[in-house]
Design a protein around this motif. Structure first.
Motif, PDB file in Angstrom:
ATOM      1  N   VAL A  72       0.901  -1.101   0.115  1.00 42.91           N
ATOM      2  CA  VAL A  72       0.279  -0.083  -0.152  1.00 42.91           C
ATOM      3  C   VAL A  72       0.857   1.293   0.110  1.00 42.91           C
ATOM      4  CG1 VAL A  72      -1.693   0.964   1.178  1.00 42.91           C
ATOM      5  CG2 VAL A  72      -2.006  -1.436   1.597  1.00 42.91           C
ATOM      6  N   SER A  73       0.506   2.270  -1.088  1.00 41.69           N
ATOM      7  CA  SER A  73       1.322   3.487  -0.892  1.00 41.69           C
ATOM      8  C   SER A  73       0.435   4.489  -0.361  1.00 41.69           C
ATOM      9  CB  SER A  73       1.521   3.872  -2.876  1.00 41.69           C
ATOM     10  OG  SER A  73       2.100   3.031  -3.329  1.00 41.69           O
ATOM     11  N   GLY A  74       1.857   5.372   0.800  1.00 40.57           N
ATOM     12  CA  GLY A  74       1.661   6.216   1.739  1.00 40.57           C
ATOM     13  C   GLY A  74       1.638   6.975   1.987  1.00 40.57           C
ATOM     14  N   PHE A  75       1.938   7.483   3.398  1.00 42.44           N
ATOM     15  CA  PHE A  75       2.499   8.307   4.081  1.00 42.44           C
ATOM     16  C   PHE A  75       3.440   8.261   5.794  1.00 42.44           C
ATOM     17  CE2 PHE A  75      -0.759  10.658   1.022  1.00 42.44           C
ATOM     18  CZ  PHE A  75       0.402  10.803   0.021  1.00 42.44           C
ATOM     19  N   HIS A  76       4.399   8.323   5.442  1.00 42.45           N
ATOM     20  CA  HIS A  76       4.354   7.724   6.679  1.00 42.45           C
ATOM     21  C   HIS A  76       5.015   9.084   7.882  1.00 42.45           C
ATOM     22  CE1 HIS A  76       6.753   6.311  10.077  1.00 42.45           C
ATOM     23  NE2 HIS A  76       6.607   5.709  10.792  1.00 42.45           N
ATOM     24  N   GLY A  77       5.054   9.538   9.158  1.00 44.47           N
ATOM     25  CA  GLY A  77       6.525  10.427   9.535  1.00 44.47           C
ATOM     26  C   GLY A  77       5.679  12.081  10.134  1.00 44.47           C
ATOM     27  N   GLY A  78       4.792  12.195   9.202  1.00 45.18           N
ATOM     28  CA  GLY A  78       3.950  13.085   9.666  1.00 45.18           C
ATOM     29  C   GLY A  78       2.546  13.146  10.228  1.00 45.18           C
ATOM     30  N   ALA A  79       1.483  14.215  10.887  1.00 40.69           N
ATOM     31  CA  ALA A  79       0.655  14.682  10.893  1.00 40.69           C
ATOM     32  C   ALA A  79      -0.578  14.399  10.417  1.00 40.69           C
ATOM     33  CB  ALA A  79       0.096  15.958  11.238  1.00 40.69           C
ATOM     34  N   ALA A  80      -1.740  13.389  10.520  1.00 35.85           N
ATOM     35  CA  ALA A  80      -2.721  13.265   9.809  1.00 35.85           C
ATOM     36  C   ALA A  80      -3.266  14.520   8.649  1.00 35.85           C
ATOM     37  CB  ALA A  80      -3.906  12.685  10.868  1.00 35.85           C
ATOM     38  N   GLY A  81      -3.262  15.598   9.799  1.00 30.09           N
ATOM     39  CA  GLY A  81      -3.783  17.167   8.613  1.00 30.09           C
ATOM     40  C   GLY A  81      -3.070  17.392   7.953  1.00 30.09           C
ATOM     41  N   THR A  82      -1.882  17.127   7.542  1.00 30.96           N
ATOM     42  CA  THR A  82      -1.052  17.197   6.128  1.00 30.96           C
ATOM     43  C   THR A  82      -0.956  15.648   5.557  1.00 30.96           C
ATOM     44  OG1 THR A  82       0.851  16.838   7.289  1.00 30.96           O
ATOM     45  CG2 THR A  82      -0.104  19.181   6.698  1.00 30.96           C
ATOM     46  N   ALA A  83      -1.405  14.527   5.687  1.00 32.12           N
ATOM     47  CA  ALA A  83      -1.259  13.417   4.976  1.00 32.12           C
ATOM     48  C   ALA A  83      -1.717  13.488   3.577  1.00 32.12           C
ATOM     49  CB  ALA A  83      -1.177  12.175   6.129  1.00 32.12           C
ATOM     50  N   SER A  84      -1.784  14.189   3.275  1.00 34.08           N
ATOM     51  CA  SER A  84      -2.200  13.667   1.865  1.00 34.08           C
ATOM     52  C   SER A  84      -0.674  14.598   0.584  1.00 34.08           C
ATOM     53  CB  SER A  84      -3.388  15.211   0.903  1.00 34.08           C
ATOM     54  OG  SER A  84      -3.129  16.645   1.357  1.00 34.08           O
ATOM     55  N   TYR A  85      -1.142  14.616  -0.403  1.00 29.61           N
ATOM     56  CA  TYR A  85      -0.474  13.818  -1.285  1.00 29.61           C
ATOM     57  C   TYR A  85       0.258  15.871  -1.990  1.00 29.61           C
ATOM     58  CZ  TYR A  85       2.854  13.688  -5.179  1.00 29.61           C
ATOM     59  OH  TYR A  85       3.746  14.086  -6.597  1.00 29.61           O
ATOM     60  N   ASN A  86      -0.495  16.419  -1.933  1.00 29.22           N
ATOM     61  CA  ASN A  86      -1.033  17.675  -2.261  1.00 29.22           C
ATOM     62  C   ASN A  86      -0.582  18.608  -1.480  1.00 29.22           C
ATOM     63  OD1 ASN A  86      -2.265  17.452  -4.770  1.00 29.22           O
ATOM     64  ND2 ASN A  86      -4.570  17.902  -4.951  1.00 29.22           N
ATOM     65  N   ARG A  87      -0.694  17.700   0.073  1.00 27.74           N
ATOM     66  CA  ARG A  87       0.054  18.929   1.066  1.00 27.74           C
ATOM     67  C   ARG A  87       1.255  18.490   0.776  1.00 27.74           C
ATOM     68  NH1 ARG A  87       2.747  21.596   3.832  1.00 27.74           N
ATOM     69  NH2 ARG A  87       2.301  22.266   5.280  1.00 27.74           N
ATOM     70  N   ILE A  88       1.779  17.143   0.830  1.00 29.60           N
ATOM     71  CA  ILE A  88       3.605  16.715   1.284  1.00 29.60           C
ATOM     72  C   ILE A  88       4.335  16.646   0.330  1.00 29.60           C
ATOM     73  CG2 ILE A  88       2.953  14.620   2.510  1.00 29.60           C
ATOM     74  CD1 ILE A  88       4.343  13.422   0.220  1.00 29.60           C
ATOM     75  N   VAL A  89       4.198  17.133  -0.348  1.00 31.63           N
ATOM     76  CA  VAL A  89       4.702  17.963  -2.086  1.00 31.63           C
ATOM     77  C   VAL A  89       5.102  19.277  -2.186  1.00 31.63           C
ATOM     78  CG1 VAL A  89       4.157  15.724  -4.027  1.00 31.63           C
ATOM     79  CG2 VAL A  89       3.212  18.496  -3.773  1.00 31.63           C
ATOM     80  N   THR A  90       4.412  19.720  -0.841  1.00 31.34           N
ATOM     81  CA  THR A  90       5.267  21.330  -0.322  1.00 31.34           C
ATOM     82  C   THR A  90       5.684  21.639   0.398  1.00 31.34           C
ATOM     83  OG1 THR A  90       2.948  21.498   1.376  1.00 31.34           O
ATOM     84  CG2 THR A  90       2.331  22.301  -1.235  1.00 31.34           C
ATOM     85  N   GLY A  91       6.019  20.301   0.715  1.00 30.36           N
ATOM     86  CA  GLY A  91       7.155  20.328   1.809  1.00 30.36           C
ATOM     87  C   GLY A  91       7.116  20.758   3.652  1.00 30.36           C
ATOM     88  N   GLY A  92       7.518  20.570   3.802  1.00 30.71           N
ATOM     89  CA  GLY A  92       7.269  20.722   5.458  1.00 30.71           C
ATOM     90  C   GLY A  92       7.225  20.246   6.222  1.00 30.71           C
ATOM     91  N   THR A  93       6.124  19.209   5.814  1.00 30.67           N
ATOM     92  CA  THR A  93       5.146  17.895   6.408  1.00 30.67           C
ATOM     93  C   THR A  93       5.479  16.138   7.514  1.00 30.67           C
ATOM     94  OG1 THR A  93       4.891  16.206   4.946  1.00 30.67           O
ATOM     95  CG2 THR A  93       3.456  18.150   5.056  1.00 30.67           C
ATOM     96  N   ASN A  94       7.664  16.116   7.552  1.00 27.92           N
ATOM     97  CA  ASN A  94       8.283  15.586   7.875  1.00 27.92           C
ATOM     98  C   ASN A  94       7.558  14.110   7.139  1.00 27.92           C
ATOM     99  OD1 ASN A  94       9.956  14.776   9.150  1.00 27.92           O
ATOM    100  ND2 ASN A  94       8.741  13.949  10.600  1.00 27.92           N
ATOM    101  N   HIS A  95       6.396  14.163   6.216  1.00 29.11           N
ATOM    102  CA  HIS A  95       6.021  12.732   5.946  1.00 29.11           C
ATOM    103  C   HIS A  95       6.717  12.266   5.286  1.00 29.11           C
ATOM    104  CE1 HIS A  95       2.187  14.150   7.163  1.00 29.11           C
ATOM    105  NE2 HIS A  95       1.633  13.156   7.263  1.00 29.11           N
ATOM    106  N   ALA A  96       7.290  10.807   4.557  1.00 31.79           N
ATOM    107  CA  ALA A  96       8.107  10.581   3.283  1.00 31.79           C
ATOM    108  C   ALA A  96       6.854   9.320   2.628  1.00 31.79           C
ATOM    109  CB  ALA A  96       9.049   9.689   4.247  1.00 31.79           C
ATOM    110  N   GLU A  97       7.607   9.847   1.530  1.00 33.76           N
ATOM    111  CA  GLU A  97       6.117   8.799   0.726  1.00 33.76           C
ATOM    112  C   GLU A  97       7.057   7.525   0.421  1.00 33.76           C
ATOM    113  OE1 GLU A  97       5.870   9.631  -3.737  1.00 33.76           O
ATOM    114  OE2 GLU A  97       5.516  11.968  -3.346  1.00 33.76           O
ATOM    115  N   ALA A  98       6.113   6.632   1.038  1.00 37.00           N
ATOM    116  CA  ALA A  98       6.374   5.079   1.796  1.00 37.00           C
ATOM    117  C   ALA A  98       5.526   3.534   1.147  1.00 37.00           C
ATOM    118  CB  ALA A  98       6.678   5.101   3.273  1.00 37.00           C
ATOM    119  N   VAL A  99       6.198   2.993   1.138  1.00 31.94           N
ATOM    120  CA  VAL A  99       4.836   1.486   1.176  1.00 31.94           C
ATOM    121  C   VAL A  99       5.071   0.788   1.948  1.00 31.94           C
ATOM    122  CG1 VAL A  99       4.809   0.212  -0.527  1.00 31.94           C
ATOM    123  CG2 VAL A  99       5.021   1.967  -1.273  1.00 31.94           C
ATOM    124  N   MET A 100       3.641   0.698   2.473  1.00 33.42           N
ATOM    125  CA  MET A 100       2.989  -0.199   4.024  1.00 33.42           C
ATOM    126  C   MET A 100       3.165  -1.832   3.187  1.00 33.42           C
ATOM    127  SD  MET A 100       0.788  -0.622   7.507  1.00 33.42           S
ATOM    128  CE  MET A 100      -0.060  -0.477   6.312  1.00 33.42           C
TER     129      MET A 100
END
Length: 228
Positions: A72-100
């Motif tokens: 499953v493709s997703g996001f790891h390392g950041g908060a729920a409120g910024t766990a969307s693609y359009n938000r994480i690509v702007t930077g500063g969310t601490n998420h990483a594109e990841a696969v579980m």
């Protein structure tokens, strides 16, 4: 009219989504060393999270590995409120594109998954980037889900650093497990759904071909699709 608008928006989202347009030389697979520390996780399905650049390719490779039951493709390392693609690509969310992934350790062990990951998926010497994609959300990281995975990951990163296989220092880090957020549905099974996509053709399909050549006993021809 509404249907036409919806299709138009979906097409636009797909064209702008996920990973950067190809603009760099192709990545080359590496013959990562056979792990000295063998994982002993016992019976039952296990899960693990891998971050290694654009999640399309990470998911695509693991979806062709025998013993993997889900990817499953997703996001790891950041908060729920910024766990969307359009938000994480702007930077500063601490998420990483990841696969579980969920896998059967009696078919493919965690240490074997690590070797595949560093051989054909990610370059562990690149900090906050992979291939044409730049940013902290494209970092290379391992997220162990239990003590055994953590011990195996630590041992393998140390072994990699002493192997002289890579000319530059290993920068892949082990990150503490936080909540994993599944990415938008159009990102799931992206390689299988979009085999002719320019990014897939240039960057990710070669990784699957390398998996087939370098790890023939672990390779399965059919793409494991997400049940959802």
């Amino acid at each position: 009219m509404k249907r036409a608008l919806a299709l138009s928006l979906a097409a636009a989202a797909l064209s702008l989504s996920a990973c950067s347009s190809p603009a760099f030389a192709l990545e080359e697979p590496v013959n990562a060393p056979a792990p000295k520390r063998i994982a002993k996780e016992g019976a039952g399905l296990k899960t693990a999270i891998f971050a290694g650049g654009c999640f399309w390719g990470v998911e695509g490779v693991f979806s062709h590995v025998k013993g993997v039951k889900s990817a499953v493709s997703g996001f790891h390392g950041g908060a729920a409120g910024t766990a969307s693609y359009n938000r994480i690509v702007t930077g500063g969310t601490n998420h990483a594109e990841a696969v579980m992934i969920t896998y059967d350790p009696y078919v493919v062990r965690y240490d074997e998954l690590l070797r595949i990951f560093f051989s054909v998926v990610t370059d562990p010497t690149l900090k906050n980037r992979q291939g044409p994609d730049v940013g902290a959300h494209y970092r290379s990281a391992l997220v162990p889900m239990n003590a055994e995975q953590r011990a195996v990951a630590q041992a393998y990163l140390k072994q990699m650093g002493a192997s002289n296989v890579w000319k530059s220092p290993i920068v892949t880090r082990i990150e503490k497990h936080r909540k994993f957020y599944a990415a938008e549905q159009y990102h799931q099974d992206f390689m299988a759904k979009n085999p002719s996509h320019g990014y897939i053709v240039r960057w990710d399909a070669p990784k699957v071909r390398a998996l087939k050549v370098m790890f023939p006993s672990d390779y399965r021809a059919n793409f494991l699709r997400d049940a959802s």
